[in-house]
Design an enzyme around this catalytic site. Structure first.
Site, PDB file in Angstrom:
ATOM      1  CG  ASN A 134     -25.628   5.937  68.749  1.00 28.93           C
ATOM      2  OD1 ASN A 134     -25.450   6.793  67.879  1.00 28.93           O
ATOM      3  ND2 ASN A 134     -24.649   5.188  69.227  1.00 28.93           N
ATOM      4  NE  ARG A 171     -22.198   2.974  59.817  1.00 28.10           N
ATOM      5  CZ  ARG A 171     -21.576   2.724  58.676  1.00 28.10           C
ATOM      6  NH1 ARG A 171     -20.622   3.515  58.254  1.00 28.10           N
ATOM      7  NH2 ARG A 171     -21.915   1.676  57.953  1.00 28.10           N
ATOM      8  CG  ASP A 208     -16.794   7.297  64.830  1.00 28.04           C
ATOM      9  OD1 ASP A 208     -16.944   8.415  64.307  1.00 28.04           O
ATOM     10  OD2 ASP A 208     -16.768   7.106  66.051  1.00 28.04           O
TER      11      ASP A 208
HETATM   12  N1  EPU Z   1     -22.567  -5.782  60.773  1.00 30.43           N
HETATM   13  C1  EPU Z   1     -22.481  -6.483  59.587  1.00 30.43           C
HETATM   14  N2  EPU Z   1     -23.445  -6.288  58.636  1.00 30.43           N
HETATM   15  C2  EPU Z   1     -24.482  -5.424  58.833  1.00 30.43           C
HETATM   16  C3  EPU Z   1     -24.562  -4.705  60.041  1.00 30.43           C
HETATM   17  C4  EPU Z   1     -23.578  -4.901  61.007  1.00 30.43           C
HETATM   18  O1  EPU Z   1     -21.536  -7.268  59.401  1.00 30.43           O
HETATM   19  O2  EPU Z   1     -25.325  -5.301  57.923  1.00 30.43           O
HETATM   20  C5  EPU Z   1     -21.517  -5.956  61.799  1.00 30.43           C
HETATM   21  C6  EPU Z   1     -20.661  -4.698  61.969  1.00 30.43           C
HETATM   22  O3  EPU Z   1     -19.667  -4.598  60.985  1.00 30.43           O
HETATM   23  C7  EPU Z   1     -20.119  -4.884  63.366  1.00 30.43           C
HETATM   24  C8  EPU Z   1     -21.274  -5.584  64.092  1.00 30.43           C
HETATM   25  O4  EPU Z   1     -22.107  -6.132  63.074  1.00 30.43           O
HETATM   26  O5  EPU Z   1     -19.000  -5.742  63.354  1.00 30.43           O
HETATM   27  C9  EPU Z   1     -22.090  -4.692  64.991  1.00 30.43           C
HETATM   28  O6  EPU Z   1     -22.491  -3.550  64.265  1.00 30.43           O
HETATM   29  P1  EPU Z   1     -23.849  -2.781  64.567  1.00 30.43           P
HETATM   30  O7  EPU Z   1     -24.683  -2.856  63.345  1.00 30.43           O
HETATM   31  O8  EPU Z   1     -24.404  -3.235  65.860  1.00 30.43           O
HETATM   32  O9  EPU Z   1     -23.297  -1.312  64.744  1.00 30.43           O
HETATM   33  P2  EPU Z   1     -23.982  -0.064  64.125  1.00 30.43           P
HETATM   34  O10 EPU Z   1     -25.433  -0.268  64.199  1.00 30.43           O
HETATM   35  O11 EPU Z   1     -23.325   0.305  62.839  1.00 30.43           O
HETATM   36  C10 EPU Z   1     -24.363   1.256  66.336  1.00 30.43           C
HETATM   37  C11 EPU Z   1     -23.966   2.605  66.828  1.00 30.43           C
HETATM   38  C12 EPU Z   1     -22.491   2.615  67.149  1.00 30.43           C
HETATM   39  C13 EPU Z   1     -22.217   1.551  68.198  1.00 30.43           C
HETATM   40  C14 EPU Z   1     -22.714   0.183  67.693  1.00 30.43           C
HETATM   41  C15 EPU Z   1     -22.587  -0.915  68.736  1.00 30.43           C
HETATM   42  C16 EPU Z   1     -25.495   4.040  65.686  1.00 30.43           C
HETATM   43  C17 EPU Z   1     -25.719   5.073  64.628  1.00 30.43           C
HETATM   44  N3  EPU Z   1     -24.269   3.597  65.818  1.00 30.43           N
HETATM   45  O12 EPU Z   1     -23.581   1.056  65.172  1.00 30.43           O
HETATM   46  O13 EPU Z   1     -22.189   3.881  67.717  1.00 30.43           O
HETATM   47  O14 EPU Z   1     -20.835   1.484  68.433  1.00 30.43           O
HETATM   48  O15 EPU Z   1     -24.101   0.270  67.324  1.00 30.43           O
HETATM   49  O16 EPU Z   1     -23.300  -0.602  69.876  1.00 30.43           O
HETATM   50  O17 EPU Z   1     -26.418   3.658  66.396  1.00 30.43           O
HETATM   51  C18 EPU Z   1     -21.006   5.895  67.981  1.00 30.43           C
HETATM   52  O18 EPU Z   1     -21.996   6.354  68.525  1.00 30.43           O
HETATM   53  O19 EPU Z   1     -19.928   6.527  67.937  1.00 30.43           O
HETATM   54  C19 EPU Z   1     -21.066   4.593  67.343  1.00 30.43           C
HETATM   55  C20 EPU Z   1     -20.111   4.161  66.511  1.00 30.43           C
END
Ligand code: EPU
Length: 433
Positions: free
Chosen positions: A23, A93, A118
């Protein structure tokens, strides 16, 4: 899709090295395209998600060179295309993260709305789009594609509704070259976000960081290439730590960094797992009973959501009733049914078993009660996604008998040299047709 047969019942023992964070590398590759000069990354993991992101960056003009096994030079002299194909966008993503470099260098970013990665909840990108709108971009959705256009981004005051990791990273990249000052409140401060901030600073960005989750970014007119050694993957490190403790084994995880694992290590200690922090990594081991606990996932510095599935598996071996409350993603217990099939006693609830969270009035089953210790038995399982997949592998290594796991390719998106590494620790794995 690859399938493995795993003969369980033996503890994992030995040494394993963790490489750079998935990440982190995926965002750094994108960030490097903010500059027309080359950047040199070290400690780059050889994993599927990095290759997918490389392909995506390559499709818009990035060129790559590998000077060493874990080294990578990225150079984007020109942006050659402003549109990401639906096929590439559907593989992880990262497509939405391309908007900063594409907007700054070509004025347009066309990004498919359907993303891969995921399936752990709806995972919308509304925060990303609202943020870039505030910085002056025009956003439309046509035929399933976000058409984002700008004739120059400007600074803005943005407060995120929730400290989203990728939104923070996306807006940091966009703000680094925007005209004027951006104030980003309620931002994510995960170590992977800070790895990006450090790299952007090396490139010439001015990013201040306040104690209250606020970043203040003074836009600059140009960014340079930079050299950067990636942080180690704290999700892989913790997963391997759990694997050692859950199998009653003893594993030295080279490069595991204590500062990134503070909350994980505290939680492991509460359960009764043992660890020893050494100069070059952390040794995880265990003998004797484990204790049941209550656990809640959260944003950094809390217990990270990506540690949740391996840790829940560990709790199936603890004496008594444990509780896990998932507060970051609404649908992250999809893997539980396979563990139940293997003999784990786990019940899921849609109520908050812990603090009130955003999902309190939803129907999502986001709390789990685990009764242990359970003797796991072998099963035939399909891997739905990356983190759940690694948890199944550990479960199969713990279980008595021969398990068959289908869909190993989901796991290699985030874990380097998985088969060789697990074998070197004593896991009995064979590829099957
Ligand atoms: N959210 C929204 N709207 C948005 C963005 C996020 O509602 O525009 C919500 C999400 O639905 C969730 C929360 O905010 O409920 C947190 O989501 P976040 O955006 O922090 O997650 P992400 O950026 O999509 C990254 C990692 C994930 C990790 C999460 C939390 C990457 C590519 N992915 O996801 O990693 O679980 O942060 O730390 O950086 C993995 O590596 O397997 C993985 C899923």
């Amino acid at each position: 899709m690859t399938s493995w047969s795993i003969e369980g019942g033996l503890p994992l023992r030995g040494e394993i090295a963790v490489s750079g964070a998935k990440n982190s590398i995926t965002k750094l590759l994108v960030a490097s395209m903010l500059s027309e000069q080359p950047s040199h990354f070290r400690n780059v993991p050889n994993i599927g998600d990095r290759l997918i992101t490389q392909e995506m960056c390559g499709a818009v003009g990035a060129q790559f060179e590998s000077p060493s096994a874990h080294g990578l030079i990225v150079h984007t002299p020109q942006i050659t295309n402003h549109a990401i194909s639906a096929e590439l966008g559907g593989r992880n993503r990262l497509a939405i993260m391309m908007m900063g470099p594409l907007l700054h260098r070509s004025g347009r970013a066309f990004i498919p709305a359907a993303a891969g990665g995921d399936q752990i909840g709806p995972r919308p990108v509304d925060f990303h789009l609202e943020g870039i709108r505030r910085m002056g971009a025009k956003v439309q959705i046509r035929d399933g594609v976000y058409q984002i256009e700008s004739d120059g981004l400007h600074g803005a005051e943005i407060e995120l509704p929730y400290p989203s990791v990728t939104t923070t990273e996306n807006l940091l990249m966009a703000a680094a070259l925007a005209q004027g000052r951006t104030i980003l409140r309620n931002a994510a401060i995960e170590p992977e976000v800070m790895d990006l901030v450090i790299y952007l600073q090396k490139m010439g960005a001015i990013i201040d960081y306040n104690v209250d989750r606020t970043f203040v970014i003074e836009g600059v007119s140009k960014l340079n290439g930079a050299n950067h050694r990636l942080m180690p993957d704290r999700i892989v490190a913790a997963s391997l730590g759990v694997a050692a403790v859950a199998t009653g084994g003893d594993v030295f995880v080279r490069n595991a960094r204590q500062t990134d694992l503070l909350t994980f290590l505290n939680t492991l200690r509460r359960v009764g797992g043992l660890f020893e922090v050494k100069e070059e990594g952390i040794r995880f081991f265990h003998n004797g009973p484990l204790k049941a606990i209550h656990l809640e996932t959260s944003v950094h510095p809390g217990f990270m959501t990506d540690w949740q599935s391996p840790f829940l598996l560990l709790l199936t071996q603890a004496e008594g009733m444990s509780v896990v409350h998932e507060t970051v993603f609404e649908d992250r217990f999809g893997y539980v049914s396979a563990l139940q099939q293997m003999g784990a006693e786990i019940a899921l609830y849609n109520t908050c078993l812990g603090n009130h969270c955003r999902f309190h009035s939803s129907n999502y089953k986001h709390s789990a009660v685990i009764k242990g210790p359970a003797q796991l038995k072998a099963a035939e399982i399909n891997v739905p996604d990356l983190r759940a997949g690694f948890t199944y592998l550990i479960a199969a290594i713990m279980a008595q008998g021969k398990s068959i796991i289908h869909g190993i390719d989901h796991i290699t998106r985030g874990y380097e040299d998985l088969e060789a590494n697990l074998r070197s620790l004593g896991a009995r794995i064979e590829a099957v047709q």
